[in-house]
Design an enzyme around this catalytic site. Structure first.
Site, mmCIF file in Angstrom:
data_model
loop_
_atom_site.group_PDB
_atom_site.id
_atom_site.type_symbol
_atom_site.label_atom_id
_atom_site.label_comp_id
_atom_site.label_asym_id
_atom_site.label_seq_id
_atom_site.Cartn_x
_atom_site.Cartn_y
_atom_site.Cartn_z
ATOM 1 N N GLY B 258 38.654 39.359 41.485
ATOM 2 C CA GLY B 258 38.148 38.232 42.253
ATOM 3 C C GLY B 258 39.281 37.391 42.808
ATOM 4 O O GLY B 258 39.226 36.913 43.939
ATOM 5 N N ARG B 259 40.322 37.233 42.040
ATOM 6 C CA ARG B 259 41.473 36.434 42.504
ATOM 7 C C ARG B 259 42.175 37.115 43.657
ATOM 8 O O ARG B 259 42.616 36.474 44.603
ATOM 9 C CB ARG B 259 42.469 36.241 41.359
ATOM 10 C CG ARG B 259 42.001 35.195 40.408
ATOM 11 C CD ARG B 259 42.853 35.098 39.169
ATOM 12 N NE ARG B 259 42.194 34.155 38.287
ATOM 13 C CZ ARG B 259 42.239 34.188 36.968
ATOM 14 N NH1 ARG B 259 42.940 35.129 36.372
ATOM 15 N NH2 ARG B 259 41.613 33.297 36.267
ATOM 16 N N TYR B 397 38.908 26.850 42.346
ATOM 17 C CA TYR B 397 38.041 27.857 41.715
ATOM 18 C C TYR B 397 38.728 29.217 41.526
ATOM 19 O O TYR B 397 39.844 29.405 41.935
ATOM 20 C CB TYR B 397 36.681 27.965 42.384
ATOM 21 C CG TYR B 397 36.579 28.367 43.842
ATOM 22 C CD1 TYR B 397 37.603 29.005 44.531
ATOM 23 C CD2 TYR B 397 35.384 28.113 44.523
ATOM 24 C CE1 TYR B 397 37.439 29.376 45.849
ATOM 25 C CE2 TYR B 397 35.228 28.488 45.852
ATOM 26 C CZ TYR B 397 36.259 29.121 46.500
ATOM 27 O OH TYR B 397 36.092 29.481 47.791
ATOM 28 N N GLU B 398 38.008 30.108 40.862
ATOM 29 C CA GLU B 398 38.542 31.424 40.478
ATOM 30 C C GLU B 398 39.782 31.243 39.594
ATOM 31 O O GLU B 398 40.765 31.943 39.704
ATOM 32 C CB GLU B 398 38.859 32.237 41.741
ATOM 33 C CG GLU B 398 38.630 33.724 41.602
ATOM 34 C CD GLU B 398 37.168 34.151 41.764
ATOM 35 O OE1 GLU B 398 36.292 33.312 42.058
ATOM 36 O OE2 GLU B 398 36.897 35.339 41.554
ATOM 37 N N GLY B 399 39.708 30.241 38.715
ATOM 38 C CA GLY B 399 40.857 29.872 37.902
ATOM 39 C C GLY B 399 41.697 28.880 38.679
ATOM 40 O O GLY B 399 42.198 29.220 39.749
#
Lengths: 246, 529
Positions: B258-259, B397-399
């Site tokens: 996803g990152r 987001y996404e960490g």
């Protein structure tokens, strides 16, 4: 019924082009290429005809270097059934292309040739007309609507004075104008399927020499700055100075 | 031939490959797919951004359905489940061009990405057959539910619980910041079974599932974000993904990929912002000259192009590496799930580096775009204000980029301990030399600020090397590479000082002609290509 779709690879019509420094041609370094937009309209029209009548076979054909495969694959992705690449790296002009296409028409025996009215690079607007003349076939140029009725084709064509409707017996040559249709989005699965559609590579059948020789390419001279006039009287005077009479 | 060489995570730090994949390596019909994605964005999305931001009822699901018909919702999902089975790298490039508007980007990014990847990599055959085709076709929209009101970055501290009762799973908990919540019909939900994180597929219509009101956000107003409330939610036993207790692998590997995808989703809007800024700088005249003739404006366009170039170089290099790792792991004598996990983990550090670098490049580029527009940029009359607002969350987001910065150095040191990476004293650039020296001097138990600076050094080493390898193949990028290198050297110097407390001399900058780069940006109508 078989439709032949002549395709030209052209420099991206939205790119700014510039001539090479020595005037020997156009600088093609780092420019993108695409299918001539008028030819793309022809392909779209043929694919729509095929969607109505699945017995129709559509063949895209292009004359040029190996790189033209990219544009033929795009036509296959749009829905053309097969493609022929006539490999040629020599100089061409409208007459050499028309002669080469004539030779392929004699072999493939299409019922209809559908092609752009002109290409966005050379803008000659001659190949369709020459091809029809060489074949002795009827022609309808600048088509904005096409209907097939039995053995005839009805074409609404755009002229300077309005629309004209022609009915032609098949086989015939029809060249397409902008308003005929709007080419579809090409779905990704279509692009993948096109990888496995037949693309035949062939050599030239005609050895016709070009009638036209390109001697130099140059940019048009820069336009000189305009001049502001205060009112209509001054404008009329300025025009008449330049020999424009109203 | 795929070999063990496919697993070379972190090798950028200790060696220089002869070459690396660059965006120029996408082949003809892949370019046609990318071109179609841009056409779709320009013709279907950008003319409707107002209506999208107002969440006009039915609009976003209709756009997703249309995108699905064209094949955009399952590019890298296997063909057996309605996807196209193309590479993750190509999927990311297509996603970049589908991301010219942030709200559409996040919606399609999630339904085609993180909401499918858990099932497609770790689900069983029945789950894949049942759930994936509905997402790949665009008929339905998916969502991914990890965060909770009190568990964001500290994801594993979640309080959602699942237990088996009467032949079903019963889940209780609240999931926060769930993108696509309003439209989604299937949710990947992480909850604990006893104390073990477990992933479930939860349908919207299951008893006990409800969606709270839309969050009122600063940007991405056209995307749906809401809480998903699970109150004795009843989920069939067969809807556990993989097995109970494996949820953290699923969550984190979905996040690794996803990152990577988010990095490409971040440079999409950056691409659009630079395009707008270049057009404006060329049209707008002040003091009788186009803005682009002023050096301070040239600097903005040139530095934006340089940062974009580096981000793009590292992202698609990484994508190609990930694809090679997946291809290689398939050949190993491992169960499919384990092979997928191994492949997804291999380039986790590179994925995080891409996420942090690309989202910060995006932040810089949208900010400079506003500045180029001046006062007009601050109004809603022009597209850059929306791009600016929408970009802000990319770093969160996404960490968050902070969590990713902790993760980067941490995971790197873990790989060093496992013998899968090494700290070397001699790098292939000033940046990687400093990185090696900083790791050698850092000492035990560094604080977060030092760890973050070490991560910056890793990230900059990777970005610089990726940019250098690409510029070596395509000399037209020489000037933007030089400009990027000057910036990267300064950043690396600062990070080194943070880690070691020592001063360092930065190499003299290379000369880069800002005016020429800015004119090239205007001609290219955005990032150089």
């Amino acid at each position: 019924m078989r439709i032949l779709l002549p395709i030209k690879r052209v420099i991206d019509p939205y790119a700014k082009v510039k001539p090479l420094g020595d005037g020997s041609g156009i600088d093609t370094g780092n420019v993108k290429f695409d299918v001539n937009p008028f030819d793309e309209i022809a392909v779209e029209e043929a694919v729509r005809m095929k969607e109505k009548d699945p017995s129709i076979e559509t063949i895209a054909i292009s004359i040029g270097g190996a790189e033209c495969e990219d544009q033929l694959r795009k036509c296959l992705a749009m829905g053309a059934d097969k493609a022929i690449l006539v490999e040629s790296t020599r100089e061409h002009d409208p007459s050499t292309i028309a002669h080469e296409l004539k030779a392929w028409v004699e072999e493939l025996k299409p019922d209809l040739i559908l092609m752009g009215k002109q290409s966005t690079d050379g803008e000659s607007n001659q190949v369709g007309q020459m091809l029809a003349a060489l074949l002795g076939w009827p022609q309808a140029t600048y088509a904005s609507k096409i209907t097939i009725e039995g053995g005839n084709i009805e074409v609404v064509r755009e002229t300077d004075s309005g629309e004209e409707t022609l009915t032609l017996p098949l086989p015939a040559v029809v060249t397409t104008d902008l308003r005929l249709n709007e080419p579809r989005y090409i779905a990704l699965p279509g692009i993948i399927r096109a990888r496995n559609k037949p693309l035949e590579k062939a050599t030239e059948k005609s050895n016709k020499e070009p009638n036209i020789r390109y001697t130099k390419f140059q940019s048009p001279p820069a336009r000189p700055a305009g001049r502001k006039v205060a009112n209509v009287t001054e404008l009329l005077a300025a025009l008449s100075e330049r020999g424009v009479s109203l | 031939m795929v070999t063990e060489n496919a697993l070379r995570g972190c090798s950028f730090f200790s060696s220089t490959p002869e070459t690396a994949f660059a965006p120029e390596d996408f082949i003809a019909d892949e370019l046609l797919m990318i071109q179609m994605a841009e056409k779709f964005s320009r013709e279907e999305i950008l003319p409707q951004v107002e209506a999208i931001d107002q969440q006009e009822p039915g609009l976003m699901p209709a756009l997703i359905a249309k995108a699905g018909e064209l094949g955009f919702c399952g590019i890298d999902t296997p063909e057996a489940y309605g996807g196209l089975g193309l590479s993750k790298n190509l999927a990311a490039r297509i996603l970049e061009f589908l991301s010219l508007n942030g709200s559409f980007s996040v919606t399609i990014g999630i339904t085609s990405g993180i909401s499918q990847v858990g099932v497609s990599l770790f689900g069983n055959e029945a789950q894949k057959k049942k759930y994936l085709p509905l997402l790949t076709s665009g008929e339905q929209i998916g969502a991914y539910c990890l965060s909770e009101p009190n568990s964001g970055s500290d994801a594993l501290s979640m309080s959602s619980r699942a237990e088996q009762k009467d032949g079903k799973w019963v889940i209780n908990g609240t999931k926060m910041w769930i993108s696509n919540a309003q439209w989604a019909t299937q949710f990947i939900v992480l909850a604990k079974v006893e104390d073990k994180v477990t992933a479930f597929i939860v349908e919207r219509d299951f008893p006990g599932v409800s969606i709270a009101r839309e969050e009122h956000k600063m940007g991405l107003k056209g995307s749906s974000t809401a809480r998903v409330v699970l109150e004795n939610a009843e989920v069939p036993l067969e809807n556990v993904i993989w097995e109970p207790g494996k949820g953290h692998y699923i969550a984190f590997n979905a996040l690794n990929l996803g990152r990577f995808k988010l990095a490409s989703m971040s440079i999409g809007p950056a691409r659009e912002a630079l395009r707008c800024a270049a057009a404006y700088a060329s049209d707008r005249k002040q003091f009788g000259k186009s803005l682009v003739e002023f050096e301070l404006i040239q600097k903005k366009l040139a530095e934006s192009a340089a940062r974009f170039f580096a981000a793009e170089s590292m992202i698609y290099r990484t994508g190609a590496l990930i694809d090679t790792a997946f291809d290689y792991c398939k050949t190993l004598d491992l169960p499919e799930i384990d092979a997928n996990r191994k492949a997804a983990e291999e380039y986790a550090i590179e994925c995080s580096a891409c996420k942090v670098f690309a989202t910060e490049a995006e932040g810089f580029i949208v900010d400079e775009a506003i500045q180029t527009y001046g006062g007009y940029g601050f109004t809603e009359e022009f597209p850059v204000a929306r791009l600016y607002r929408d970009a802000r969350v990319s770093r969160i987001y996404e960490g968050t980029n902070e969590i990713n910065r902790i993760f980067l150095a941490d995971r790197f040191l873990k790989r060093v301990k496992e013998g899968k990476a090494s700290v070397v004293a001699s790098g292939d650039s000033f940046v990687s030399e400093l990185a090696g020296a900083a790791f050698a001097k850092v000492g035990d138990a560094p604080g977060q600020a030092k760890v973050g600076a070490l991560s910056d050094l890793l990230m900059l080493s990777y970005a610089e090397q990726s940019a250098r390898l690409r510029a070596a193949r395509f000399p037209r990028y020489g000037a933007v590479y030089d400009l990027f290198l000057n910036w990267a050297n300064v950043q690396a110097g600062q990070a080194y000082q943070q880690v070691t407390g020592e001063g360092v001399t930065i190499p003299a900058p290379r000369s880069a002609n800002l005016g020429e780069i800015a004119q090239a940006v205007v001609r290219a109508k955005g990032p150089l290509d």
